[in-house]
Design an enzyme around this catalytic site. Structure first.
Site, short mmCIF file in Angstrom:
data_model
loop_
_atom_site.label_atom_id
_atom_site.label_comp_id
_atom_site.label_asym_id
_atom_site.label_seq_id
_atom_site.Cartn_x
_atom_site.Cartn_y
_atom_site.Cartn_z
N GLY A 14 -8.10 42.68 31.59
CA GLY A 14 -9.00 42.22 30.54
C GLY A 14 -8.58 40.97 29.81
N ASN A 16 -9.57 37.87 30.58
CA ASN A 16 -10.79 37.09 30.39
C ASN A 16 -11.66 37.69 29.30
OD1 ASN A 16 -11.18 34.70 32.30
ND2 ASN A 16 -10.31 36.27 33.64
N ARG A 68 -23.80 54.52 45.21
CA ARG A 68 -23.62 53.32 44.38
C ARG A 68 -24.72 53.17 43.35
NH1 ARG A 68 -19.86 49.42 45.82
NH2 ARG A 68 -19.02 49.78 47.88
N MET A 93 -14.21 45.30 39.55
CA MET A 93 -13.86 45.41 40.98
C MET A 93 -14.82 46.29 41.79
SD MET A 93 -11.41 43.34 41.05
CE MET A 93 -10.60 43.57 42.63
N ARG A 94 -16.07 46.35 41.39
CA ARG A 94 -17.07 47.07 42.19
C ARG A 94 -18.09 46.07 42.72
NH1 ARG A 94 -14.85 51.13 43.77
NH2 ARG A 94 -16.83 52.04 44.42
N ASN A 110 -20.15 35.76 36.60
CA ASN A 110 -18.86 36.27 37.10
C ASN A 110 -17.86 35.12 37.06
OD1 ASN A 110 -17.00 38.08 38.39
ND2 ASN A 110 -17.37 36.97 40.31
N HIS A 112 -14.46 33.76 39.07
CA HIS A 112 -13.74 33.95 40.32
C HIS A 112 -12.56 32.97 40.38
CE1 HIS A 112 -13.15 35.22 44.43
NE2 HIS A 112 -12.96 33.95 44.74
N ASP A 148 -19.58 36.56 45.44
CA ASP A 148 -18.98 35.28 45.07
C ASP A 148 -19.78 34.07 45.57
OD1 ASP A 148 -16.88 36.73 43.92
OD2 ASP A 148 -15.72 36.72 45.77
N GLU A 177 -9.37 29.77 33.63
CA GLU A 177 -10.40 30.82 33.51
C GLU A 177 -10.71 31.10 32.04
OE1 GLU A 177 -9.87 34.40 35.82
OE2 GLU A 177 -8.57 33.39 37.23
#
Ligand code: GRF
Length: 214
Positions: A14, A16, A68, A93-94, A110, A112, A148, A177
Site C-alpha cells: 500500500g 501507492n 470471479r 493482484m486480481r 492502474n 504499473h 496492462d 510511482e
C-alpha cells in the site's frame, strides 16, 4: 466543485495508496479517498488506511472459489455502498473480468512498474535488467479488459544504473510511482482526461507519453 469519491483497491503493502492519501490531504486536491478495499485480509495497506481514518473493506477472493464474477459483484457492492465515483488499482493482484472493467470504463486507473507497453505482467524490474534495458519506469493507465494495456495517462522514465539489482531499480521506480499516480488521479478527477481512438487525451491533446522529455 465537489471532490470525486475514490476507492483504492489493494492487495499488499500500500505505498501507492499512502501517496494517494497524502495528496488527498490537501483540501484543494479534487479527489478524496473514501474507501480502501483489499482482497487480502492481512494487507499492510489496510492498516495505513485505518490510520488515516478511511473506511476499509476486505473482499477475500478465496471465499468465492473460481467464481470471479461473484467476487467482483461483492467488490462492486462495496463500491456502490460508498458511492464511489472513481477507482484506483494500487498493487491489486486480481485479474478483473470484462464485466467489472465495463462498470468502470473511463473511471478506473492502474499503476504499473514499467514503461508500458514494455514488460507487462509481473517481475518487471528483474525482466528489465535481464533484457539489458537502459531505461525503465512507471506508467499510469486506464484499465481495459486486456492486462496492462489501457490508454496511458502518465509515464515517467528512470535510468537503469550499473550495478542495479531488481531491488535498487524497484526503489527508483517506486519514487516515480508515488509522484505520478496522484498527478494522474488529479487529472481524472478534474475531468481533464478523454479517451479517443484508444488513446488518452489530456485537455484535448495527446497525453505526453513520457514526462522526462524523451
Ligand atoms: C507497485 O510497484 C505497483 O506499480 C504495482 O504493484 C506495486 C504495489 O506496491 N502494481 P504498493 O502496494 O503500492 O506499495
Amino acid at each position: 466543485m465537489a471532490r470525486k469519491r475514490v476507492a483504492v483497491l489493494i492487495s499488499g503493502r500500500g505505498s501507492n495508496l499512502a501517496a494517494l492519501i497524502e495528496a488527498a490531504k490537501d483540501p484543494a486536491y479534487p479527489a478524496e479517498i473514501v474507501l480502501v478495499v483489499s482482497n487480502e485480509p492481512q494487507a499492510e495497506g489496510l492498516a495505513r488506511a485505518r490510520a488515516a481514518g478511511i473506511a476499509t473493506a476486505v473482499v477475500d477472493h478465496r471465499a468465492f472459489g473460481k467464481d470471479r464474477e461473484a467476487f467482483e459483484r461483492a467488490l462492486q457492492a462495496e463500491l456502490q455502498a460508498h458511492n464511489v465515483e472513481l477507482v484506483c488499482l494500487a498493487g491489486f493482484m486480481r485479474v478483473l473480468t470484462p464485466w467489472f472493467v465495463r462498470q468502470w470504463e473511463g473511471r478506473m486507473l492502474n499503476i504499473h512498474p514499467s514503461l508500458l507497453p514494455d514488460f507487462k505482467g509481473l517481475d518487471t524490474h528483474a525482466r528489465a535488467l535481464a533484457a539489458g534495458a537502459t531505461r525503465h519506469g512507471a506508467t499510469v493507465h486506464f484499465v481495459v479488459p486486456e492486462l496492462d494495456s489501457g490508454p496511458i495517462v502518465l509515464q515517467e522514465a528512470v535510468p537503469v544504473l550499473k550495478g542495479d539489482t531488481a531491488a535498487t531499480l524497484a526503489a527508483r521506480v517506486l519514487a516515480v510511482e508515488h509522484r505520478i499516480y496522484p498527478q494522474a488521479l488529479k487529472l481524472l478527477a478534474e475531468g481533464r482526461l478523454r479517451i479517443a481512438g484508444g488513446e488518452c487525451l489530456i485537455d484535448g491533446k495527446p497525453a505526453v507519453r513520457s514526462v522526462d522529455g524523451s
